[in-house]
Design a protein around this motif. Structure first.
Motif, mmCIF file in Angstrom:
data_model
loop_
_atom_site.group_PDB
_atom_site.id
_atom_site.type_symbol
_atom_site.label_atom_id
_atom_site.label_comp_id
_atom_site.label_asym_id
_atom_site.label_seq_id
_atom_site.Cartn_x
_atom_site.Cartn_y
_atom_site.Cartn_z
ATOM 1 N N SER A 266 0.902 -1.018 0.106
ATOM 2 C CA SER A 266 -0.030 -0.090 0.124
ATOM 3 C C SER A 266 0.859 1.343 -0.102
ATOM 4 C CB SER A 266 -0.801 0.035 1.161
ATOM 5 O OG SER A 266 -0.116 -0.028 2.453
ATOM 6 N N PRO A 267 0.498 2.419 -0.677
ATOM 7 C CA PRO A 267 1.318 3.409 -0.653
ATOM 8 C C PRO A 267 1.264 4.246 0.531
ATOM 9 C CG PRO A 267 -0.735 3.827 -1.994
ATOM 10 C CD PRO A 267 -0.691 2.553 -1.286
ATOM 11 N N ALA A 268 0.427 4.130 1.675
ATOM 12 C CA ALA A 268 0.251 4.911 2.738
ATOM 13 C C ALA A 268 0.510 4.230 3.686
ATOM 14 C CB ALA A 268 -1.035 5.612 2.725
ATOM 15 N N GLU A 269 0.949 4.744 4.875
ATOM 16 C CA GLU A 269 0.840 3.953 6.268
ATOM 17 C C GLU A 269 -0.445 3.556 6.641
ATOM 18 O OE1 GLU A 269 2.496 4.402 10.639
ATOM 19 O OE2 GLU A 269 2.883 6.060 9.302
ATOM 20 N N PRO A 270 -0.711 2.336 6.918
ATOM 21 C CA PRO A 270 -1.950 1.883 7.578
ATOM 22 C C PRO A 270 -1.927 2.209 8.952
ATOM 23 C CG PRO A 270 -0.465 -0.036 7.490
ATOM 24 C CD PRO A 270 0.221 1.105 6.783
ATOM 25 N N LEU A 271 -3.067 3.295 9.322
ATOM 26 C CA LEU A 271 -3.241 3.583 10.559
ATOM 27 C C LEU A 271 -4.529 3.138 11.199
ATOM 28 C CD1 LEU A 271 -2.691 7.423 9.781
ATOM 29 C CD2 LEU A 271 -1.134 5.650 10.935
ATOM 30 N N ASP A 272 -5.525 2.694 10.661
ATOM 31 C CA ASP A 272 -6.993 2.336 11.279
ATOM 32 C C ASP A 272 -6.886 0.948 11.395
ATOM 33 O OD1 ASP A 272 -9.541 1.602 11.906
ATOM 34 O OD2 ASP A 272 -10.489 2.870 10.563
ATOM 35 N N GLY A 273 -6.968 0.251 12.269
ATOM 36 C CA GLY A 273 -6.771 -1.239 12.563
ATOM 37 C C GLY A 273 -8.019 -2.008 11.804
#
Length: 472
Positions: A84-91
């Protein structure tokens, strides 16, 4: 089942041992299974982190055109990777993406893919409190340096489901490599092998319990049999004083009790015989002196009284001699014993009838029991004109019933007539006879056999019953 539980010591011991086995095995399995689950989880987590780290290094060292092929090739039925291009934040959002990734079939699989939705439960949140709790539970945790083999940052997520975990690793390009693992690592602890092992253990414990119960119950049955025989007046050999302390002490106590009872009975019998014997001398002296009394009427009364005392003394001596004689106990045909007695009395001119019944084998002291029945039959003939004798078997006893046609006995005197030398002069017919020991002797003999003698007024006459217990 209840009857078996209350009557069988072996059943109780087996049941209690099996219950203890089930409880202990259940607790042990729960503890072992929890430790096993934790060990499997740690091993799976270690393998998952190592594999993800290796894939991250391979991706960074390979051309971008091959990235997706390497990601697809690294996927398994319980592991998926994607970038994924962005950091996963929402678990919670990341978990939904992981469910979709794992639901996607592998390129090399030809069979129907496993649906992980049965294992990864989609969070169903209808209130703010449940959503906050889910967000807290599905929060990302940065991996410390000692738990992660690469120098680049990574974070870990424990998924909301059975044995599920997620990992996000930042690549040099700024993208994030995502990894999801879903595999149920602990099935039911009660497998076929564990059930077979439990059944074998239960069988072995049951055999041991039966053996232990037999060792406990055997001397107890021997003690019960000896106590029953002693209560019936039989001569019982001393119990073997062996085995564990509790059983040995019980046998020793029974042997001491039997010795004391026998000594007490022997002392009482000797005392009664001595008293009866010693009374002969003064009675003889009184009789000689009565011969010199001038008044004929007074002399006759004195001699009559002395004769009555002599008769009572002789009866007491005869009773003491019979008590002192140790008659062996043996099995006899009870109807034949009673029938022969009735035939003997009938030949002497008494009106005695025996109603024959089925054959009954009974263990007793025949001469003593014959005397008890004879006393009742002679009383019936003397006071009730005739005697009808029969045997009646109940659930727990065998009864010798003697009936007559006499006037019966007043209710208040039914128990008094069993006292030694007690006679009812006015309630019977004019032939009183006897010294008042017949019923007393009959009851003593019956009680020595573990039974009793009962009297009851019938519609016509008196019914006397010798009740003898049935012994297995």
């Amino acid at each position: 089942m209840t009857r078996l539980w209350t009557r069988s010591l072996a059943a109780q011991i087996v049941a209690l041992m099996l219950l203890a086995l089930a409880v202990s095995q259940g607790i042990a399995v729960l503890i072992f299974w929890d430790e096993r689950g934790q060990a499997l989880w740690k091993a799976a987590k270690s393998e998952f982190l190592s594999r993800t780290a290796s894939l991250a290094e391979v991706i960074e060292a390979s051309p971008a055109a091959l990235r997706q092929d390497m990601i697809d090739a690294s996927a398994t039925s319980y592991t998926r990777f994607w970038v994924s291009p962005a950091e996963p934040l929402d678990g919670a959002a990341w978990q939904r993406e992981a469910v979709a990734q794992i639901a996607r079939p592998l390129p090399t699989l030809t069979r129907k893919p496993r649906r992980p939705e049965a294992e990864l439960a989609e969070p169903a949140r209808t209130t703010g409190a449940m959503a906050a709790a889910a967000d807290t539970r599905l929060a990302w945790t940065p991996l410390p340096a000692w738990a992660w083999p690469l120098s680049r940052p990574a974070k870990f997520l424990r998924l909301d489901g059975p044995d599920g975990m997620g990992l996000a690793v930042r690549l040099d390009s700024g993208d994030w490599l995502n990894a999801a693992f879903v595999k149920k690592m602990s099935d039911s602890p009660w497998t076929s092998k564990s059930m077979v092992s439990l059944a074998v253990t239960a069988a072995i414990l049951s055999l041991i319990a039966v053996f232990v119960a037999g060792r406990i119950a055997r001397p107890m049955r021997r003690l019960a049999k000896a106590a029953e025989a002693l209560g019936r007046g039989e001569s019982v050999a001393p119990l073997p004083e062996s085995g564990p302390d509790d059983i040995r002490h019980t046998a020793e106590a029974f042997n001491r009790m039997q010795e004391r009872l026998q000594r007490f009975v022997e002392d009482r019998t000797r005392m009664l015989a001595a008293i009866g014997h010693d009374l002969r001398t003064p009675l003889t002296s009184l009789r000689l002196r009565a011969e010199f009394v001038a008044d004929a009427e007074a002399q006759e009364k004195m001699l009559a009284t002395i004769e009555e005392m002599r008769t009572m003394t002789e009866a007491a001596l005869a009773f003491a001699r019979e008590e002192a004689a140790a008659e062996d106990t043996r099995t006899v045909d009870l109807p034949a014993l009673v029938g022969s007695l009735c035939d003997d009395l009938a030949e002497l001119g008494h009106d005695v009838t025996f109603l024959e019944g089925t054959t009954v084998k009974y263990r007793c002291r025949p001469d003593a029991l014959r005397r008890a029945v004879r006393n009742l039959v002679e009383n019936a003939v003397r006071y009730g004109e005739r005697a009808r004798v029969r045997l009646a078997r109940t659930g727990e006893s065998i009864d010798v019933v003697v009936e007559d046609d006499g006037p019966g006995i007043p209710g208040e005197a039914i128990e008094q007539v069993f006292a030694p030398f007690f006679r009812i002069e006015t309630s019977r017919n004019r032939e009183t006879g006897g010294v008042g020991l017949g019923l007393s002797i009959a009851r003593t003999i019956a009680r020595h056999h573990g039974g009793d003698v009962r009297l009851a007024n019938a519609t016509r006459g008196l019914q006397a019953t010798i009740s003898l217990p049935l012994v297995a």
